[in-house]
Design a protein around this motif. Structure first.
Motif, PDB file in Angstrom:
ATOM      1  N   GLY A 130       0.828  -1.206   0.000  1.00  0.00           N
ATOM      2  CA  GLY A 130       0.000   0.000   0.000  1.00  0.00           C
ATOM      3  C   GLY A 130       0.858   1.251   0.000  1.00  0.00           C
ATOM      4  O   GLY A 130       0.590   2.210  -0.742  1.00  0.00           O
ATOM      5  N   ALA A 131       1.904   1.254   0.817  1.00  0.00           N
ATOM      6  CA  ALA A 131       2.824   2.397   0.847  1.00  0.00           C
ATOM      7  C   ALA A 131       3.571   2.533  -0.475  1.00  0.00           C
ATOM      8  O   ALA A 131       3.797   3.651  -0.964  1.00  0.00           O
ATOM      9  CB  ALA A 131       3.806   2.240   2.006  1.00  0.00           C
ATOM     10  N   MET A 132       3.944   1.400  -1.067  1.00  0.00           N
ATOM     11  CA  MET A 132       4.646   1.436  -2.356  1.00  0.00           C
ATOM     12  C   MET A 132       3.761   2.027  -3.451  1.00  0.00           C
ATOM     13  O   MET A 132       4.246   2.761  -4.323  1.00  0.00           O
ATOM     14  CB  MET A 132       5.064   0.011  -2.766  1.00  0.00           C
ATOM     15  N   SER A 133       2.465   1.715  -3.404  1.00  0.00           N
ATOM     16  CA  SER A 133       1.570   2.113  -4.495  1.00  0.00           C
ATOM     17  C   SER A 133       1.338   3.620  -4.584  1.00  0.00           C
ATOM     18  O   SER A 133       0.822   4.104  -5.591  1.00  0.00           O
ATOM     19  CB  SER A 133       0.226   1.391  -4.369  1.00  0.00           C
ATOM     20  N   VAL A 134       1.719   4.366  -3.549  1.00  0.00           N
ATOM     21  CA  VAL A 134       1.558   5.829  -3.612  1.00  0.00           C
ATOM     22  C   VAL A 134       2.884   6.531  -3.898  1.00  0.00           C
ATOM     23  O   VAL A 134       2.962   7.752  -3.837  1.00  0.00           O
ATOM     24  CB  VAL A 134       0.919   6.386  -2.310  1.00  0.00           C
ATOM     25  N   THR A 135       3.917   5.753  -4.216  1.00  0.00           N
ATOM     26  CA  THR A 135       5.207   6.360  -4.578  1.00  0.00           C
ATOM     27  C   THR A 135       5.279   6.539  -6.090  1.00  0.00           C
ATOM     28  O   THR A 135       4.556   5.879  -6.848  1.00  0.00           O
ATOM     29  CB  THR A 135       6.383   5.470  -4.116  1.00  0.00           C
ATOM     30  N   THR A 136       6.159   7.416  -6.515  1.00  0.00           N
ATOM     31  CA  THR A 136       6.333   7.667  -7.946  1.00  0.00           C
ATOM     32  C   THR A 136       6.794   6.416  -8.676  1.00  0.00           C
ATOM     33  O   THR A 136       6.333   6.107  -9.775  1.00  0.00           O
ATOM     34  CB  THR A 136       7.367   8.797  -8.161  1.00  0.00           C
ATOM     35  N   PHE A 139       3.621   3.683  -8.464  1.00  0.00           N
ATOM     36  CA  PHE A 139       2.228   4.087  -8.694  1.00  0.00           C
ATOM     37  C   PHE A 139       1.710   3.479  -9.996  1.00  0.00           C
ATOM     38  O   PHE A 139       2.321   3.610 -11.043  1.00  0.00           O
ATOM     39  CB  PHE A 139       2.106   5.616  -8.759  1.00  0.00           C
ATOM     40  N   GLY A 140       0.578   2.761  -9.908  1.00  0.00           N
ATOM     41  CA  GLY A 140      -0.017   2.155 -11.104  1.00  0.00           C
ATOM     42  C   GLY A 140       0.613   0.859 -11.541  1.00  0.00           C
ATOM     43  O   GLY A 140       0.166   0.270 -12.537  1.00  0.00           O
ATOM     44  N   TRP A 143       1.431  -5.334 -10.383  1.00  0.00           N
ATOM     45  CA  TRP A 143       1.685  -6.379  -9.372  1.00  0.00           C
ATOM     46  C   TRP A 143       1.676  -5.808  -7.955  1.00  0.00           C
ATOM     47  O   TRP A 143       1.317  -6.510  -7.004  1.00  0.00           O
ATOM     48  CB  TRP A 143       2.980  -7.138  -9.658  1.00  0.00           C
ATOM     49  N   VAL A 144       2.022  -4.522  -7.805  1.00  0.00           N
ATOM     50  CA  VAL A 144       1.956  -3.888  -6.487  1.00  0.00           C
ATOM     51  C   VAL A 144       0.492  -3.728  -6.074  1.00  0.00           C
ATOM     52  O   VAL A 144       0.106  -4.070  -4.948  1.00  0.00           O
ATOM     53  CB  VAL A 144       2.675  -2.523  -6.490  1.00  0.00           C
ATOM     54  N   GLU A 145      -0.324  -3.236  -7.011  1.00  0.00           N
ATOM     55  CA  GLU A 145      -1.741  -3.050  -6.711  1.00  0.00           C
ATOM     56  C   GLU A 145      -2.456  -4.373  -6.449  1.00  0.00           C
ATOM     57  O   GLU A 145      -3.250  -4.487  -5.520  1.00  0.00           O
ATOM     58  CB  GLU A 145      -2.426  -2.286  -7.855  1.00  0.00           C
ATOM     59  N   ASP A 146      -2.152  -5.381  -7.277  1.00  0.00           N
ATOM     60  CA  ASP A 146      -2.778  -6.698  -7.079  1.00  0.00           C
ATOM     61  C   ASP A 146      -2.348  -7.327  -5.750  1.00  0.00           C
ATOM     62  O   ASP A 146      -3.176  -7.900  -5.038  1.00  0.00           O
ATOM     63  CB  ASP A 146      -2.421  -7.642  -8.232  1.00  0.00           C
TER      64      ASP A 146
END
Length: 195
Positions: A130-136, A139-140, A143-146
């Motif tokens: 979750g923290a990774m998904s809001v980094t530049t 983001f998007g 595999w991070v989002e899934d």
């Protein structure tokens, strides 16, 4: 005549009351309930309350870090010293549980130990992705989002299993484990309500 050490000098009714021992220290109990509140808040906030969801996610990371520290420097039943032994005992414990054989553990039983490890791992994966998904950089990234989505679902499944397990053990052992996590005290082996 002087009384024997450790024997209550109260009335017979006092002596028949169940005896308890301190198990869960205050920092561990506060951690448990704070983590429960954060998990519920995280589950119900995305995507409408995105800022609150992020704050709660960072709080989960902080709580997990605290638990790791407390697992080595906390009080006796907060420590991780028995995790390996209890994890090895878990298959046999779960096998015996289907016949109602629960054994008696003052701290976590083997099933509770498996749940602690599984929940902490799932929460760590969920909060970190979750923290990774809001980094530049991430983001998007699919595999991070899934991973965040599936690990968050896994956390909720584990929480439901945890609550059901606590209720089942409470029924089998005739002791409120929820109350134990509030007061920090559990009944001593051999003493039950009404005995």
């Amino acid at each position: 005549m002087p009384q024997a050490r450790g024997v209550s000098g109260g009335t017979p009714a006092d002596r028949t009351a169940p005896r308890t021992v301190a198990v869960w220290d205050l920092p561990l109990r506060l951690w448990h309930w704070a983590l429960a509140a954060c998990v519920l808040a995280a589950w119900f906030t995305p995507p409408v309350y995105d800022r609150l969801h992020r704050i709660v996610g960072y709080a989960v990371l902080g709580l997990l870090a605290f638990r790791l520290v407390w697992g080595f420097w906390g009080s006796r039943y907060s420590r991780f010293r028995m995790i390996r032994v209890r994890l090895r005992a878990a298959p046999g414990y779960l096998w015996n549980l289907r016949r109602g054989m629960t054994g008696r553990y003052i701290g976590l039983n083997p099933a509770g130990t498996v749940m602690l490890v599984a929940l902490m791992l799932a929460l760590a994966v969920s909060a970190i992705t979750g923290a990774m998904s809001v980094t530049t950089a991430f983001f998007g990234v699919w595999w991070v989002e899934d991973t965040h989505h599936y690990s968050s679902d896994a956390v909720i499944v584990l929480v439901v299993l945890h609550v059901l397990g606590v209720l089942l053990m409470g029924l089998l052992q005739r002791e409120s484990l929820v109350r134990a996590m509030i007061t920090g005290r559990k009944r001593i082996r051999g003493h039950s309500p009404g005995k």
